[in-house]
Each structure stands twice: as C-alpha cells, then as structure tokens.
Design an enzyme around this catalytic site. Structure first.
Site, PDB file in Angstrom:
ATOM      1  N   SER A  67       2.003  55.875  20.391  1.00 17.96           N
ATOM      2  CA  SER A  67       0.841  55.102  20.815  1.00 17.96           C
ATOM      3  C   SER A  67      -0.229  55.364  19.757  1.00 17.96           C
ATOM      4  CB  SER A  67       0.371  55.563  22.195  1.00 17.96           C
ATOM      5  OG  SER A  67      -0.825  54.933  22.542  1.00 17.96           O
ATOM      6  N   GLU A  75      -8.543  65.631   9.043  1.00 20.00           N
ATOM      7  CA  GLU A  75      -9.925  66.098   8.970  1.00 20.00           C
ATOM      8  C   GLU A  75     -10.470  66.418  10.361  1.00 20.00           C
ATOM      9  OE1 GLU A  75      -9.432  62.869   5.721  1.00 20.00           O
ATOM     10  OE2 GLU A  75      -8.605  63.325   7.691  1.00 20.00           O
ATOM     11  N   CYS A 112     -11.351  58.660   6.550  1.00 17.21           N
ATOM     12  CA  CYS A 112     -11.529  57.358   7.193  1.00 17.21           C
ATOM     13  C   CYS A 112     -12.877  57.330   7.926  1.00 17.21           C
ATOM     14  CB  CYS A 112     -10.374  57.080   8.163  1.00 17.21           C
ATOM     15  SG  CYS A 112     -10.437  58.058   9.689  1.00 17.21           S
TER      16      CYS A 112
END
EC number: 3.5.4.5
Length: 160
Positions: A67, A75, A112
């Site tokens: 999922s 991080e 990200c």
C-alpha cells in the site's frame, strides 16, 4: 504588487573525497543504512545518516509497503527515530545516498517534499540549521547549509 525573489545557495562537490573527513564518515554510514532499504516495488533504495549534537549517529532507510502511501522514506525514518530517542538533542547534519537498483544513479538526489517538511519541523523546533548532504550512488555531492535552502517557504507552527 511586487515580485519577491527567492534564492538558494548550495555547494557542489565533484566527488565524495572532497568532503571533510567527518562528512565522508557520515556518508559511509548512509551507504550502510541504504543496504537495509526495503524497496521491492520502486527498486530505489535510500539511506540516511544523522549526526546529533551528542555525537550519536542515527540511521534510516526507506521502507516500502504494498500500500504505497504506507511506506516511509529514509530521511523520515531516521529523523523520527532521532526525535523519539533523543528529543532534546539537536540534529547537526544529515547525509543521504540514494539510487536505483535498475540503473546507475549519478545525479544527487535531494529529500522529497514530505521529507523536507519533516526535516523543517526539527530545524524550526531546535532553532538551528541542519546541514544536508545528498548524492546518488556515485558522483557529485550537494551540500545545503540548512533545510530552509531546500524549502524556503516553510509551513510551520507559526501559522497554526
């Protein structure tokens, strides 16, 4: 109306050997953490190493899940562990190594957006910058002296 100009200054090293010795050691720890990545879906493994003010080094690797949204980046794995185990200790530096298991990754891979937000929380909390070093498997290493360089318009507790 007026325009606002936002600039970031990053330092780019051509090779890991150009880094200070303590940062090379932190990058080596990130590489070790990367080996513990569980990334069977993306085939993209990431390792992070965090140096704390008390000289402890905390490691994290990305942990995927069938999922997809339930997984966690390296991080955040590392920074949440540091926050839970050493809640009053400042985070000084973070090293990140990332790469594909399908092809060689030589481009530096920054955190990200979700990880930037998580790192921002700790930078704001401790009222001190966190140096961030990131790279692909090989090649150039990028240094940001602060998360604020990577996420200049931070969303933090001041707006709540």
């Amino acid at each position: 109306m007026k325009d606002i100009k936002i600039e970031s200054t990053l330092t780019v090293y051509d090779h890991i050997d150009e880094l200070p010795t303590d940062i090379i050691e932190l990058m080596d720890q990130a590489a070790i953490a990367r080996k513990n990545s569980y990334s069977p879906y993306s085939k993209f493994s990431v390792g992070a190493a965090i140096l704390l003010e008390n000289k402890q080094i905390v490691l994290g690797s990305n942990q995927e899940n069938a999922s997809y949204p339930s997984g966690l980046c390296a991080e955040r794995t590392a920074i949440f562990y540091a926050g839970s185990q050493y809640p009053e200790v400042k985070i000084l530096k973070m090293a990140i190594i990332a790469g594909s298991r399908i092809h060689q990754t030589i481009t530096p891979i920054p955190p990200c957006g979700s990880c930037r937000q998580a790192i921002a929380e700790y930078e704001v909390k401790q009222d001190a910058p966190i140096e961030i070093y990131f790279m692909g498997e090989t090649g150039k290493v990028v240094k940001s002296h602060s998360l604020a360089n990577l996420l200049p318009l931070v969303f933090d507790k001041s707006v709540l």
